[in-house]
Design a protein around this motif. Structure first.
Motif, PDB file in Angstrom:
ATOM      1  N   GLY A  85       0.987  -1.217  -0.008  1.00 31.11           N
ATOM      2  CA  GLY A  85      -0.300   0.057   0.159  1.00 31.11           C
ATOM      3  C   GLY A  85       0.976   1.262  -0.088  1.00 31.11           C
ATOM      4  O   GLY A  85       0.599   2.156  -0.556  1.00 31.11           O
ATOM      5  N   LEU A  86       1.698   1.248   0.806  1.00 34.31           N
ATOM      6  CA  LEU A  86       2.931   2.533   0.780  1.00 34.31           C
ATOM      7  C   LEU A  86       3.545   2.718  -0.253  1.00 34.31           C
ATOM      8  O   LEU A  86       3.902   3.578  -0.828  1.00 34.31           O
ATOM      9  N   LEU A  87       3.877   1.626  -1.048  1.00 32.85           N
ATOM     10  CA  LEU A  87       4.650   1.500  -2.422  1.00 32.85           C
ATOM     11  C   LEU A  87       3.683   2.169  -3.438  1.00 32.85           C
ATOM     12  O   LEU A  87       3.909   2.832  -4.348  1.00 32.85           O
ATOM     13  N   GLY A  88       2.206   1.588  -3.579  1.00 33.43           N
ATOM     14  CA  GLY A  88       1.302   2.131  -4.358  1.00 33.43           C
ATOM     15  C   GLY A  88       1.025   3.728  -4.195  1.00 33.43           C
ATOM     16  O   GLY A  88       0.988   4.317  -5.100  1.00 33.43           O
ATOM     17  N   VAL A  89       0.995   4.080  -2.831  1.00 32.38           N
ATOM     18  CA  VAL A  89       1.036   5.371  -2.745  1.00 32.38           C
ATOM     19  C   VAL A  89       1.888   6.398  -3.232  1.00 32.38           C
ATOM     20  O   VAL A  89       1.792   7.485  -3.643  1.00 32.38           O
ATOM     21  N   ALA A  90       3.073   6.127  -2.875  1.00 34.39           N
ATOM     22  CA  ALA A  90       4.232   6.576  -3.565  1.00 34.39           C
ATOM     23  C   ALA A  90       4.557   6.860  -4.979  1.00 34.39           C
ATOM     24  O   ALA A  90       4.882   7.767  -5.493  1.00 34.39           O
ATOM     25  N   VAL A  91       3.825   5.613  -5.599  1.00 35.36           N
ATOM     26  CA  VAL A  91       4.034   5.608  -7.155  1.00 35.36           C
ATOM     27  C   VAL A  91       2.774   6.573  -7.661  1.00 35.36           C
ATOM     28  O   VAL A  91       3.307   7.489  -8.559  1.00 35.36           O
ATOM     29  N   VAL A  92       1.642   6.489  -6.843  1.00 32.29           N
ATOM     30  CA  VAL A  92       0.535   7.254  -7.607  1.00 32.29           C
ATOM     31  C   VAL A  92       0.861   8.706  -6.946  1.00 32.29           C
ATOM     32  O   VAL A  92       0.502   9.402  -7.972  1.00 32.29           O
ATOM     33  N   GLY A  93       1.376   8.975  -6.001  1.00 30.59           N
ATOM     34  CA  GLY A  93       1.756  10.375  -5.633  1.00 30.59           C
ATOM     35  C   GLY A  93       2.712  10.933  -6.528  1.00 30.59           C
ATOM     36  O   GLY A  93       2.939  12.117  -6.362  1.00 30.59           O
ATOM     37  N   PHE A  94       3.513  10.233  -7.219  1.00 35.49           N
ATOM     38  CA  PHE A  94       4.483  10.744  -8.054  1.00 35.49           C
ATOM     39  C   PHE A  94       4.173  10.872  -9.326  1.00 35.49           C
ATOM     40  O   PHE A  94       4.542  11.778  -9.906  1.00 35.49           O
TER      41      PHE A  94
END
Length: 119
Positions: A85-94
């Protein structure tokens, strides 16, 4: 005849793009990715055409990402699913701010998927 409260909205796609790109300050400085777009949106939402729509989209994305981070942290204990989830948030947020900055430069409306409409 008297004209009262006549406001002329200017078209400024560059400012719209910069507003989207200021979300990336989280990755550069660690903070400011929510405050700077909020300040730009609040100061120019009545003077720039499309700023209100783009600003609301940016704030909704940032609040949604914050909520997803809050949900992902306890989920780390659940077989490590929170790390995904944190990895997905980082990718989407970038990626999404860059995509929508290009859209704003071309005069298109923003499209942030997976966002909750807070504002």
């Amino acid at each position: 005849m008297e004209v009262v409260n006549q406001t002329v909205l200017r078209k400024d796609n560059t400012l719209l793009s910069i507003t989207h790109l200021t979300q990336l300050l989280h990755y550069v400085t660690g903070f400011g990715g929510f405050i700077v777009p909020l300040i730009i949106w609040l100061s120019s939402r009545n003077s720039v055409e499309g700023m209100n729509e783009h600003g609301k989209s940016i704030i909704n994305l940032q609040l949604s990402l914050l909520l997803y981070i809050i949900i992902s942290i306890p989920a780390i204990l659940l077989l490590g699913l929170g790390l995904l989830g944190l990895l997905g948030v980082a990718v989407v947020g970038f990626v999404l701010p860059i995509v929508n900055a290009v859209k704003a430069a071309n005069g298109e409306p923003p499209s942030y998927f997976l966002t909750i409409k807070f504002v």
